[in-house]
Design a protein around this motif. Structure first.
Motif, PDB file in Angstrom:
ATOM      1  N   VAL A 138      21.205   4.189  -3.229  1.00 20.95           N
ATOM      2  CA  VAL A 138      20.859   4.740  -1.925  1.00 20.95           C
ATOM      3  C   VAL A 138      19.338   4.783  -1.889  1.00 20.95           C
ATOM      4  O   VAL A 138      18.707   5.417  -2.744  1.00 20.95           O
ATOM      5  CB  VAL A 138      21.464   6.147  -1.731  1.00 20.95           C
ATOM      6  N   LEU A 139      18.760   4.051  -0.933  1.00 23.27           N
ATOM      7  CA  LEU A 139      17.295   3.954  -0.841  1.00 23.27           C
ATOM      8  C   LEU A 139      16.815   4.856   0.287  1.00 23.27           C
ATOM      9  O   LEU A 139      17.102   4.590   1.457  1.00 23.27           O
ATOM     10  CB  LEU A 139      16.868   2.507  -0.561  1.00 23.27           C
ATOM     11  N   CYS A 140      16.106   5.917  -0.077  1.00 19.80           N
ATOM     12  CA  CYS A 140      15.677   6.902   0.927  1.00 19.80           C
ATOM     13  C   CYS A 140      14.163   6.943   1.045  1.00 19.80           C
ATOM     14  O   CYS A 140      13.470   7.171   0.041  1.00 19.80           O
ATOM     15  CB  CYS A 140      16.161   8.295   0.550  1.00 19.80           C
ATOM     16  N   VAL A 141      13.668   6.778   2.241  1.00 19.07           N
ATOM     17  CA  VAL A 141      12.249   7.021   2.497  1.00 19.07           C
ATOM     18  C   VAL A 141      12.101   8.533   2.714  1.00 19.07           C
ATOM     19  O   VAL A 141      12.621   9.062   3.696  1.00 19.07           O
ATOM     20  CB  VAL A 141      11.755   6.217   3.709  1.00 19.07           C
ATOM     21  N   HIS A 142      11.422   9.199   1.796  1.00 16.23           N
ATOM     22  CA  HIS A 142      11.339  10.673   1.842  1.00 16.23           C
ATOM     23  C   HIS A 142      10.688  11.124   3.141  1.00 16.23           C
ATOM     24  O   HIS A 142      11.266  11.898   3.905  1.00 16.23           O
ATOM     25  CB  HIS A 142      10.542  11.154   0.614  1.00 16.23           C
ATOM     26  N   VAL A 143       9.485  10.647   3.381  1.00 13.77           N
ATOM     27  CA  VAL A 143       8.822  10.870   4.673  1.00 13.77           C
ATOM     28  C   VAL A 143       8.614   9.508   5.308  1.00 13.77           C
ATOM     29  O   VAL A 143       7.920   8.665   4.737  1.00 13.77           O
ATOM     30  CB  VAL A 143       7.457  11.576   4.491  1.00 13.77           C
ATOM     31  N   ASP A 144       9.230   9.292   6.453  1.00 15.82           N
ATOM     32  CA  ASP A 144       8.986   8.033   7.153  1.00 15.82           C
ATOM     33  C   ASP A 144       7.672   8.166   7.931  1.00 15.82           C
ATOM     34  O   ASP A 144       7.551   9.008   8.820  1.00 15.82           O
ATOM     35  CB  ASP A 144      10.124   7.672   8.100  1.00 15.82           C
ATOM     36  N   THR A 145       6.734   7.317   7.602  1.00 22.48           N
ATOM     37  CA  THR A 145       5.378   7.435   8.133  1.00 22.48           C
ATOM     38  C   THR A 145       5.301   7.024   9.600  1.00 22.48           C
ATOM     39  O   THR A 145       4.339   7.357  10.278  1.00 22.48           O
ATOM     40  CB  THR A 145       4.450   6.571   7.267  1.00 22.48           C
ATOM     41  N   SER A 146       6.308   6.313  10.097  1.00 19.30           N
ATOM     42  CA  SER A 146       6.285   5.945  11.518  1.00 19.30           C
ATOM     43  C   SER A 146       6.774   7.096  12.396  1.00 19.30           C
ATOM     44  O   SER A 146       6.194   7.387  13.431  1.00 19.30           O
ATOM     45  CB  SER A 146       7.124   4.690  11.757  1.00 19.30           C
ATOM     46  N   SER A 147       7.836   7.759  11.958  1.00 23.92           N
ATOM     47  CA  SER A 147       8.423   8.829  12.778  1.00 23.92           C
ATOM     48  C   SER A 147       7.938  10.216  12.357  1.00 23.92           C
ATOM     49  O   SER A 147       8.093  11.172  13.094  1.00 23.92           O
ATOM     50  CB  SER A 147       9.949   8.786  12.641  1.00 23.92           C
TER      51      SER A 147
END
Ligand code: PLP
Length: 410
Positions: A138-147
């Motif tokens: 499971v690949l999770c972007v912890h903080v998505d820098t776009s949103s």
């Protein structure tokens, strides 16, 4: 008349502001790369990097940016054809997924849109449905820098455990590490990646992969990995040059040493987190006032509505009809460069201009954030953008610590 002459502020979400100390540490003649001070100094980086990631396990350094770390970590943990699940909260998940596809992996998205956090229960349900355990990670972007959405990795791990699913939990902490609280070992994250150019305050050029023993076992069946990306010699080098598979990024290492001194040995990581949290709350307090403009949907608005899912490093802002104009104004009239909107509307459409982002990561003090907020406040006035009053006062109230107004603690 422009008020942009004098010190300028870069408030984009990466690269972040490089402290003068870091720049000075880099300003030196080229060192010997075979023996001596550089070799000793480089070894000293590893334990401090682990402290920033909050792991007792392994840390590797790659010459490269965040994209390099995306590729490095997947190459070491997957075999071609593996299925990876990517919960999506913004466009950085798309970027990581593209890298995965390029390596020959199958990618399945769970799309949560651009404004809310990943739903851990939905991830758990998808894993329970995967009775054959085809999903390898499971690949999770912890903080998505776009949103600027921050998701709850600890809760996601709990769901994975409750589902009894063996997939790796891999985290992109490129925007969050050194800004938002992140506990790799305590939260049960198997791999984490970051770059040096955001919370770590060093010019772009080196990136880091942290991995635990479960990821080490995944490495044994990984057939995506080529010699250059292999983390094995980099983690346990016979000779110094194996650390980087070639010439060390000498000056970046000196810069990074200085930055880690500031974060780990001087201010302290927990104090760094607390500073980011307080500054983010001040920013949110300012927006709460600006948003209170009494008109429908034409004024300024934070992209993420739930305070507990707002990043402490980056903030995405919706500003219909005026995002680009406000950015241009603060840059040319006040010397503050804000970030472009990312992933909210296709480039070339009028809606693309409806967004902007504020970077508040790394080398940021109360007064520098106030400068940015003041520039925005002036821009809202100059451009006659609907906004409520009292924003700067609300921000200083949070910074002062005597918050008489009610602001949710994020
Ligand atoms: C910045 C960033 C990246 C990409 O890093 P680059 O250095 O631009 O390759 C990936 N993921 C996240 C969350 C980021 O913030």
């Amino acid at each position: 008349m422009s008020l942009a002459h004098g010190p300028r502020t870069l408030a984009i979400p990466g690269p972040s502001i490089v402290p003068d100390r870091v720049l000075r540490a880099m300003h030196r003649p080229a060192p010997n790369i075979y023996v001596g001070a550089l070799v000793d100094m480089t070894r000293s980086l590893i334990p401090d990097l682990k402290k920033v990631a909050r792991t007792e396990h392994h840390a590797t350094i790659y010459i490269g940016n965040g994209h390099a770390a995306w590729e490095a970590v997947l190459a070491n943990t997957h075999a071609r054809g593996d299925l990876v699940l990517i919960p999506r909260t913004g466009s950085f998940a798309d970027g990581w997924g593209a890298v995965a596809r390029g390596l020959g992996l199958q990618v399945e998205y769970l799309d949560f849109g651009n404004r809310v956090a990943m739903d851990p229960a939905a991830i758990g349900q998808r894993l329970r449905d995967d009775t054959d355990h085809e999903i390898r990670s499971v690949l999770c972007v912890h903080v998505d820098t776009s949103s600027s959405v921050r998701s709850d990795l600890r809760a996601i791990r709990a769901e994975m455990d409750a589902a009894g699913h063996p997939a790796l939990l891999q985290a992109d902490c490129i925007a969050s590490m050194g800004c938002d609280v992140f506990e790799m070992d305590e939260w049960g994250v198997d791999t984490a990646i970051t770059g040096c150019q955001k919370g770590l305050m060093t010019p772009p050029g080196v990136a880091f992969v942290f991995y635990n023993d479960k990821a080490t076992r995944a490495r044994e069946r990984a057939d995506c990995v080529t010699a250059y990306w292999d983390w094995v010699p980099r983690t346990d080098p016979e000779v110094f040059s194996h650390l980087f598979d070639g010439t060390a990024p000498t000056h970046h290492l000196y810069g990074l040493r200085e930055a880690l001194d500031m974060i780990v040995h001087e201010e302290g990581l927990e104090a760094v987190w607390a500073r980011h949290a307080r500054l983010a709350r001040a920013l949110h307090a300012a927006f709460a006032r600006w948003e209170d403009h009494g008109t429908d949907g034409r004024g300024v608005e934070l992209n993420v509505r739930a305070p507990e899912h707002r990043s402490h490093a980056v903030t995405a802002v919706r500003l219909p009809g005026a995002g680009t104009r406000l950015r241009d104004w603060t840059e040319t009239q006040m010397g503050v460069t804000l970030g472009i909107g990312l992933g909210m509307a296709p480039a070339g459409t009028p809606e693309w201009d409806d967004f902007l982002r504020i970077g508040h990561m790394g080398h940021l003090s109360g007064h520098s954030l106030m400068g940015t907020l003041s520039a925005i406040d002036a821009g809202l006035k100059a451009l006659s953008i609907p906004h409520g009053g009292g924003a700067l006062e609300a921000a200083t109230a949070v910074m002062s610590g005597v918050t008489s107004i009610c602001i949710p603690d994020t």
